[in-house]
Scaffold this active site. Sequence first.
Site, PDB file in Angstrom:
ATOM      1  N   HIS A  56       2.755 -10.130  51.903  1.00 29.99           N
ATOM      2  CA  HIS A  56       2.318 -10.177  50.378  1.00 29.99           C
ATOM      3  C   HIS A  56       0.755 -10.129  50.424  1.00 29.99           C
ATOM      4  CE1 HIS A  56       6.007 -11.053  48.209  1.00 29.99           C
ATOM      5  NE2 HIS A  56       6.620 -11.252  49.502  1.00 29.99           N
TER       6      HIS A  56
ATOM      7  N   ASP B 167       1.324 -13.078  42.155  1.00 26.14           N
ATOM      8  CA  ASP B 167       2.512 -12.663  42.860  1.00 26.14           C
ATOM      9  C   ASP B 167       3.832 -13.149  41.992  1.00 26.14           C
ATOM     10  OD1 ASP B 167       4.282 -11.665  44.849  1.00 26.14           O
ATOM     11  OD2 ASP B 167       2.776 -11.989  46.262  1.00 26.14           O
TER      12      ASP B 167
ATOM     13  N   ALA C 186       0.682  -7.728  69.134  1.00 22.17           N
ATOM     14  CA  ALA C 186       0.823  -6.226  69.386  1.00 22.17           C
ATOM     15  C   ALA C 186       0.259  -5.283  68.098  1.00 22.17           C
ATOM     16  CB  ALA C 186       2.241  -5.608  69.577  1.00 22.17           C
TER      17      ALA C 186
ATOM     18  N   SER D 279       5.934  -2.131  56.756  1.00 28.10           N
ATOM     19  CA  SER D 279       6.354  -1.652  58.133  1.00 28.10           C
ATOM     20  C   SER D 279       6.646  -0.040  57.942  1.00 28.10           C
ATOM     21  CB  SER D 279       7.272  -2.187  58.924  1.00 28.10           C
ATOM     22  OG  SER D 279       6.772  -3.422  59.433  1.00 28.10           O
TER      23      SER D 279
ATOM     24  N   GLY E 266      16.472 -10.651  52.320  1.00 24.91           N
ATOM     25  CA  GLY E 266      15.698 -10.349  51.114  1.00 24.91           C
ATOM     26  C   GLY E 266      15.828  -8.834  50.584  1.00 24.91           C
TER      27      GLY E 266
END
Length: 478
Positions: free
Chosen positions: A20, A119, A352, A374, A392
């Site tokens: 978020h 939010d 990474a 992603s 979720g």
Amino acid sequence: MAETKQQLHIAMFPWLAFGHIIPSLELGKLIAQRKGHRISFISTPRNIDRLPKIPSDVAPLITLVKLPLPHVDNLPENAEATMDVPHHIIPYLKIAHDRLQEPLSKFLETSNPDWIIHDFAPYWLPPIAARLGISRAFFSVFNASTLCFIGPPKWLSSSSGTADGPDPGFKRTELEHFIVPPKWVPFPSKIVYRPYEAKKLFENTEANASGVSDFFRFMMVYLGTEVVAIKTCMEVEAEWLNLFGELLPIPVAPVGLLPPSPQEGNDNRDSTWDTISKWLNKQEKGSVVYVALGSEIRPSQEEFNELALGLEQSGCPFFWALRKSAGGESIELPEGFEKRTKGRGIVWTGWAPQFKILSHESIVGFVTHCGWSSVTEAFQFGRALILLPFIGDQGLIARLLEERQAGVEIPRKEEDGSFTRESVAQTLRLVMKDVEGQIYRDKAKEMTTIFGNKELQHRYVDKFVELLEKHRQIVTKG
């Protein structure tokens, strides 16, 4: 003479999760960069310290505001984001977040922003902002199809059958209600939860340790906000955006997909990339699958074994970014796995740089937990997706991508969600190299024309900011 536009002061208050925080910061940077408005970006000290460096061209317009997170029993020290705690501790993080009410109110009172972009979690915020004359926008990192599935306020409330409330037949009180499309979706859709996912989701409909349910948080935020901004675009979710616009009595604004900018790391992180890129450079172009399940997913040992052995069985070269879980649970790779896959695959346990890895020409596929950010990163570079959702909204995103033929879900058992090494290997081979999987590789490349088109995405931010500017002008004149 043309009226000169007044610079707005916009406060931003994302939920304490990096899925978020980062899109919210990206939106803030674009608002500052493209329109010159001032941003106060509010979070806790540790989260602010973990943010990527703000580019020098917008840094003067962005103030990072640190509100110390109140102490809560059961919440480990220094835990300030969902990635710092196991899933069952998140309700205690919500308690701490709710206790930011007072310091946030004080900040808003003294700094007097024109807008607060908030939010789903601070259900108590809209009345405070309204009392101070601050306009409110809810920024959702959940995409439009997910928001439609969750439902608008009147179907999130506990009332039933009133003149303006829902028909009792619409109220979702049983697990079965979540494995079929909601009645307010007027077109055919496969975007539903599987039974094993619905069981987990059902917990969100009930009050947790924080005293309220997530559904209640959504409902109160919808009822108190003036605009809903969504991290999506018409090119991906036109029918869902249109439907959500019909379900809510306030403006619904897509703000684009907010593809993250490449981050400049520090020296240590750059040397990490040197090591990773050396290995990737040795691989054949378009041959490697990147595996990363985000910073919050903690598969069981059994799931972990099946994923690892499926990777091995697939024969595909792989780069597996394996984050150690915050809860400290120890999960072991199958015995001899690294030895047997030596040379063909790498299990990387440190930090990474996902953006750089996905952009590398040796990568063709991505085993992902289906976090919307992603997915956004992967499609910027046309990477085909192997979908393995866990919690979720991830299951709903997986179904959306399957509907669009932009990814293939690893088959699981409907009741318990278990999957096998064979199903992992088979799905990997299909998406990575089989002739039948060419449609998914082509569709992923096609997605770059939307997800990788910065100008198209930035136009959404421009339109959103125009909406904020116009609204403030009306409020000021009124």
